[in-house]
Design a protein around this motif. Structure first.
Motif, PDB file in Angstrom:
ATOM      1  N   GLN A 210       0.559  -1.460  -0.118  1.00 40.89           N
ATOM      2  CA  GLN A 210       0.104   0.168   0.052  1.00 40.89           C
ATOM      3  C   GLN A 210       0.936   1.202  -0.062  1.00 40.89           C
ATOM      4  O   GLN A 210       0.464   2.208  -0.963  1.00 40.89           O
ATOM      5  N   GLU A 211       2.035   0.988   0.390  1.00 38.14           N
ATOM      6  CA  GLU A 211       2.892   2.342   0.724  1.00 38.14           C
ATOM      7  C   GLU A 211       3.030   2.324  -0.694  1.00 38.14           C
ATOM      8  O   GLU A 211       3.357   3.618  -0.747  1.00 38.14           O
ATOM      9  N   ARG A 212       4.489   1.469  -0.900  1.00 34.50           N
ATOM     10  CA  ARG A 212       4.596   1.921  -2.911  1.00 34.50           C
ATOM     11  C   ARG A 212       3.103   2.122  -3.206  1.00 34.50           C
ATOM     12  O   ARG A 212       3.480   3.206  -4.688  1.00 34.50           O
ATOM     13  N   LEU A 213       2.649   1.582  -3.429  1.00 36.54           N
ATOM     14  CA  LEU A 213       1.062   2.480  -4.065  1.00 36.54           C
ATOM     15  C   LEU A 213       0.422   3.615  -3.482  1.00 36.54           C
ATOM     16  O   LEU A 213       0.695   5.433  -5.100  1.00 36.54           O
ATOM     17  N   TRP A 215       2.711   6.001  -2.838  1.00 37.56           N
ATOM     18  CA  TRP A 215       3.612   6.629  -3.761  1.00 37.56           C
ATOM     19  C   TRP A 215       3.571   7.100  -4.749  1.00 37.56           C
ATOM     20  O   TRP A 215       3.860   8.348  -5.458  1.00 37.56           O
ATOM     21  N   CYS A 216       3.185   6.170  -5.578  1.00 33.17           N
ATOM     22  CA  CYS A 216       2.778   6.269  -7.200  1.00 33.17           C
ATOM     23  C   CYS A 216       1.137   7.137  -7.101  1.00 33.17           C
ATOM     24  O   CYS A 216       1.828   8.625  -8.080  1.00 33.17           O
ATOM     25  N   VAL A 217       0.678   7.378  -6.353  1.00 38.09           N
ATOM     26  CA  VAL A 217      -0.484   8.410  -6.248  1.00 38.09           C
ATOM     27  C   VAL A 217       0.204   9.757  -6.049  1.00 38.09           C
ATOM     28  O   VAL A 217      -0.389  10.766  -7.003  1.00 38.09           O
ATOM     29  N   ALA A 218       0.721   9.753  -4.774  1.00 39.57           N
ATOM     30  CA  ALA A 218       0.790  11.218  -4.898  1.00 39.57           C
ATOM     31  C   ALA A 218       2.462  11.740  -5.626  1.00 39.57           C
ATOM     32  O   ALA A 218       2.588  12.504  -6.365  1.00 39.57           O
ATOM     33  N   GLN A 219       2.938  10.721  -6.240  1.00 41.58           N
ATOM     34  CA  GLN A 219       3.822  11.467  -7.935  1.00 41.58           C
ATOM     35  C   GLN A 219       3.418  11.311  -8.625  1.00 41.58           C
ATOM     36  O   GLN A 219       3.847  11.926  -9.994  1.00 41.58           O
ATOM     37  N   ARG A 220       2.042  11.079  -8.988  1.00 37.96           N
ATOM     38  CA  ARG A 220       1.887  11.357 -10.259  1.00 37.96           C
ATOM     39  C   ARG A 220       2.582  10.002 -11.475  1.00 37.96           C
ATOM     40  O   ARG A 220       2.384  10.377 -12.297  1.00 37.96           O
ATOM     41  N   ARG A 221       3.249   8.980 -11.110  1.00 37.59           N
ATOM     42  CA  ARG A 221       3.872   8.617 -12.282  1.00 37.59           C
ATOM     43  C   ARG A 221       4.316   7.170 -11.173  1.00 37.59           C
ATOM     44  O   ARG A 221       3.892   6.574 -10.273  1.00 37.59           O
ATOM     45  N   THR A 222       4.630   6.004 -12.378  1.00 38.02           N
ATOM     46  CA  THR A 222       4.359   4.502 -12.341  1.00 38.02           C
ATOM     47  C   THR A 222       6.071   4.290 -11.761  1.00 38.02           C
ATOM     48  O   THR A 222       6.707   4.509 -13.358  1.00 38.02           O
ATOM     49  N   ASP A 223       6.677   3.268 -10.675  1.00 42.64           N
ATOM     50  CA  ASP A 223       7.669   2.514 -11.255  1.00 42.64           C
ATOM     51  C   ASP A 223       7.844   1.601 -11.591  1.00 42.64           C
ATOM     52  O   ASP A 223       6.557   0.617 -11.609  1.00 42.64           O
TER      53      ASP A 223
END
Length: 317
Positions: A210-213, A215-223
């Motif tokens: 959930q933390e990784r997701l 981060w992607c939501v907050a940064q608006r990008r996909t790792d």
């Protein structure tokens, strides 16, 4: 709703005509791809499809778009009120509610069983208490009511050349495939609502939590880890589309162009996610207007041909 559709379906009572019209408005406003596909159905079929969509949208909005300041208890109470009014209406065969009247009438016309509505409302209540799903089995308890039963509800409206029982598994699979596609497209939006509709164990296999997701939501990008997890989810969803596809041939010929169009356009959302390198955080994957028009034009031609064939068959009887 055009009077021609209501007249063709034999819906003459003003109360019902108003209810069906409201459901059509909800479909046109919120389910654009779905609404486009319904235009390929016969006029007789369209009101019922709009009624089923309208009810599903109405119940879903109680959960996802609650009144300002509404508490979970308030939302639960609103859902329970809808449930009581629906089942009272199904037992009585009518309702004075300006929206429920249409779906109750449709359920009686097409012999849609109460358990399908019960399963649907059970899943809507799950959204009030469940924010994520540990594994595929847990998610499937939710999607049974939120997706599979939608396919089963519309099946008698579409008609079949086999028994309803034979066509049912594919109809349920198609409803599931559509919803899983929505889950993939709407990962960021769902996360911001406090929900994750991707199995936790399957994400964890790629190092995603959930933390990784978040981060992607907050940064608006996909790792890279999330991209790999999404690719795996897309592969799973495509397998369900393949399971559903044979069911299209089981439908009445006049209904196949509609369902084929929805099948093609929804499944192509997965391709759009891939083309965007799994970026579902800064954009919303969608099929372009030109592509929709191309698919729809060909399907409209097939729909007209199927209707002429059905008309010739009736004249020959």
């Amino acid at each position: 709703m055009s009077t021609a559709e209501l007249d063709a379906a034999g819906i003459t009572e003003p109360r019902l005509r108003h209810a069906y019209t409201r459901c059509r408005e909800l479909n046109a406003e919120h389910g654009r791809t779905y609404f486009l596909a319904t235009r390929m159905l016969t006029a007789v079929q369209r009101p019922a499809i709009h009624a089923l969509y309208g009810f599903a949208r109405f119940a879903d909005d109680i959960v996802d778009e609650p009144a300002q300041g509404a508490t979970p208890a308030d939302i639960e109470a609103a859902l329970r009120a809808v449930e009581a009014a629906l089942f009272d209406g199904l037992r009585d065969g009518r309702s004075d509610d300006p929206l429920l009247a249409a779906v109750i009438d449709t359920a009686h016309r097409y012999e849609i069983t109460e358990d399908l509505f019960d399963d649907f409302l059970t899943s809507m209540r799950m959204d009030l208490t469940t924010s994520d799903y540990a594994d595929r089995a847990a998610l499937e308890k939710y999607t049974r009511g939120s997706a599979e039963v939608i396919g089963l509800q519309v099946l008698p409206v579409l008609g079949t050349v086999t028994t309803r029982e034979e066509a049912a598994p594919a109809a349920a699979a198609l409803g599931l495939a559509f919803q899983l596609t929505n889950f993939l497209r709407d990962v960021a939006e769902d996360y911001e609502r406090g929900r994750i509709y991707l199995p936790s164990d399957e994400l964890a296999a790629f190092g995603v939590d959930q933390e990784r997701l978040g981060w992607c939501v907050a940064q608006r990008r996909t790792d890279s880890r999330v991209a790999a997890a999404l690719a795996d989810q897309i592969a799973t969803t495509r397998a369900i589309y393949r399971r559903a596809e044979p069911g299209i041939a089981m439908l009445a010929p006049v209904s196949r162009p509609c369902v084929r169009t929805a099948y093609v356009l929804y499944s192509e959302i997965l391709e759009r996610i891939e083309a965007a390198e799994y970026d579902v955080f800064s954009r919303r994957a969608s099929v372009g207007t030109r592509r929709k028009a191309t698919v729809a034009a060909a399907a409209f031609a097939r729909a007209l041909w199927a209707r002429r064939g059905a008309s010739r068959q009736r004249e020959a009887v």
